[in-house]
Design a protein around this motif. Sequence first.
Motif, PDB file in Angstrom:
ATOM      1  N   ALA A  70       0.753  -1.200   0.048  1.00  0.00           N
ATOM      2  CA  ALA A  70       0.106  -0.071   0.136  1.00  0.00           C
ATOM      3  C   ALA A  70       0.976   1.333   0.004  1.00  0.00           C
ATOM      4  N   ALA A  71       2.183   1.192   0.545  1.00  0.00           N
ATOM      5  CA  ALA A  71       3.138   2.484   0.527  1.00  0.00           C
ATOM      6  C   ALA A  71       3.918   2.575  -0.253  1.00  0.00           C
ATOM      7  N   LEU A  72       3.851   1.739  -1.370  1.00  0.00           N
ATOM      8  CA  LEU A  72       4.474   1.884  -2.876  1.00  0.00           C
ATOM      9  C   LEU A  72       4.470   2.742  -3.435  1.00  0.00           C
ATOM     10  N   ALA A  73       5.135   4.048  -3.554  1.00  0.00           N
ATOM     11  CA  ALA A  73       4.910   5.167  -4.395  1.00  0.00           C
ATOM     12  C   ALA A  73       5.349   5.037  -5.851  1.00  0.00           C
ATOM     13  N   LEU A  74       4.106   5.062  -6.674  1.00  0.00           N
ATOM     14  CA  LEU A  74       4.026   4.899  -7.832  1.00  0.00           C
ATOM     15  C   LEU A  74       4.121   6.125  -8.794  1.00  0.00           C
ATOM     16  N   ALA A  75       4.643   6.227 -10.036  1.00  0.00           N
ATOM     17  CA  ALA A  75       4.607   7.285 -10.894  1.00  0.00           C
ATOM     18  C   ALA A  75       3.652   6.881 -11.821  1.00  0.00           C
ATOM     19  N   PHE A  76       2.597   7.414 -12.269  1.00  0.00           N
ATOM     20  CA  PHE A  76       1.737   6.856 -13.540  1.00  0.00           C
ATOM     21  C   PHE A  76       2.496   7.023 -14.739  1.00  0.00           C
ATOM     22  N   THR A  77       2.706   5.977 -15.478  1.00  0.00           N
ATOM     23  CA  THR A  77       3.513   6.114 -16.815  1.00  0.00           C
ATOM     24  C   THR A  77       2.738   5.741 -17.992  1.00  0.00           C
ATOM     25  N   SER A  78       1.618   4.661 -17.704  1.00  0.00           N
ATOM     26  CA  SER A  78       0.887   4.345 -18.745  1.00  0.00           C
ATOM     27  C   SER A  78      -0.535   3.494 -18.214  1.00  0.00           C
ATOM     28  N   PRO A  79      -1.195   3.069 -18.841  1.00  0.00           N
ATOM     29  CA  PRO A  79      -2.141   3.593 -19.978  1.00  0.00           C
ATOM     30  C   PRO A  79      -3.279   3.808 -19.362  1.00  0.00           C
ATOM     31  N   ALA A  80      -4.196   4.080 -20.265  1.00  0.00           N
ATOM     32  CA  ALA A  80      -5.553   4.704 -19.849  1.00  0.00           C
ATOM     33  C   ALA A  80      -6.689   3.526 -20.311  1.00  0.00           C
ATOM     34  N   PHE A  81      -6.797   2.734 -19.290  1.00  0.00           N
ATOM     35  CA  PHE A  81      -8.169   1.881 -19.610  1.00  0.00           C
ATOM     36  C   PHE A  81      -9.131   2.337 -19.113  1.00  0.00           C
ATOM     37  N   ALA A  82     -10.449   1.731 -19.494  1.00  0.00           N
ATOM     38  CA  ALA A  82     -11.777   2.010 -18.906  1.00  0.00           C
ATOM     39  C   ALA A  82     -11.728   1.349 -17.381  1.00  0.00           C
ATOM     40  N   LEU A 138      10.019   3.151  -2.082  1.00  0.00           N
ATOM     41  CA  LEU A 138       9.484   1.767  -1.416  1.00  0.00           C
ATOM     42  C   LEU A 138       9.563   2.027   0.257  1.00  0.00           C
ATOM     43  N   GLU A 139       8.276   1.842   0.580  1.00  0.00           N
ATOM     44  CA  GLU A 139       8.018   1.847   1.980  1.00  0.00           C
ATOM     45  C   GLU A 139       7.732   0.306   2.376  1.00  0.00           C
ATOM     46  N   VAL A 140       8.520  -0.238   3.413  1.00  0.00           N
ATOM     47  CA  VAL A 140       8.130  -1.540   3.935  1.00  0.00           C
ATOM     48  C   VAL A 140       7.849  -1.424   5.445  1.00  0.00           C
ATOM     49  N   ASN A 161       4.949   2.117  11.390  1.00  0.00           N
ATOM     50  CA  ASN A 161       6.385   1.601  11.663  1.00  0.00           C
ATOM     51  C   ASN A 161       7.193   1.247  10.224  1.00  0.00           C
ATOM     52  N   ARG A 162       6.897   2.245   9.383  1.00  0.00           N
ATOM     53  CA  ARG A 162       7.525   2.243   7.866  1.00  0.00           C
ATOM     54  C   ARG A 162       8.726   2.792   7.889  1.00  0.00           C
ATOM     55  N   GLN A 163       9.675   1.853   6.995  1.00  0.00           N
ATOM     56  CA  GLN A 163      10.844   2.216   6.620  1.00  0.00           C
ATOM     57  C   GLN A 163      11.018   2.523   5.205  1.00  0.00           C
ATOM     58  N   THR A 164      11.561   3.722   4.913  1.00  0.00           N
ATOM     59  CA  THR A 164      11.607   3.953   3.426  1.00  0.00           C
ATOM     60  C   THR A 164      13.105   3.524   2.888  1.00  0.00           C
ATOM     61  N   ILE A 165      12.840   2.918   1.801  1.00  0.00           N
ATOM     62  CA  ILE A 165      14.116   2.228   0.992  1.00  0.00           C
ATOM     63  C   ILE A 165      14.211   3.156  -0.259  1.00  0.00           C
ATOM     64  N   PRO A 166      15.354   3.625  -0.736  1.00  0.00           N
ATOM     65  CA  PRO A 166      15.379   4.672  -1.838  1.00  0.00           C
ATOM     66  C   PRO A 166      15.462   3.647  -3.207  1.00  0.00           C
ATOM     67  N   TYR A 167      14.469   2.774  -3.499  1.00  0.00           N
ATOM     68  CA  TYR A 167      14.553   2.117  -4.571  1.00  0.00           C
ATOM     69  C   TYR A 167      13.862   2.926  -5.766  1.00  0.00           C
ATOM     70  N   SER A 168      14.440   2.527  -7.168  1.00  0.00           N
ATOM     71  CA  SER A 168      13.638   2.962  -8.181  1.00  0.00           C
ATOM     72  C   SER A 168      13.842   1.661  -9.084  1.00  0.00           C
ATOM     73  N   GLY A 169      12.725   1.630  -9.909  1.00  0.00           N
ATOM     74  CA  GLY A 169      12.466   0.628 -10.856  1.00  0.00           C
ATOM     75  C   GLY A 169      11.079   0.754 -11.595  1.00  0.00           C
TER      76      GLY A 169
END
Length: 110
Positions: free
Chosen positions: A9-21, A37-39, A44-52
């Motif tokens: 739930a805490a995973l921060a995502l940037a919208f890159t595609s698509p547009a579905f109904a 990424l937060e785990v 009691n969440r810890q931020t990890i500086p991941y990208s992907g």
Amino acid sequence: MNSFKILAAALALAFTSPAFASDVKSPIIGAWRMTALEVGAAGNRQTIPYSGQLVFTQGGTLSVQAMNPDANAADTPYTTKAYEAYYGPVEIDDARNIFAITVEPLWSAT
């Protein structure tokens, strides 16, 4: 066999595609860029500086490729040389804005 439930739930995502109904598919279906990424449990969440990148399919699978920018970060049960990958089933709960995967180890340390 032990299994680990990972709630993302805490995973921060940037919208890159698509547009579905939205009446046909979950709004999370498609390709996303991971920005953080937060785990851990709520409060009691810890931020990890991941990208992907994450790819959710209508068929109920998730593909993740993630990297910690610190190539010298200590290995974890899920990472090697700061790299992590996952492919498998995903449970999406649009009403609660979460998704969950279950990771089962291929071997046991016993």
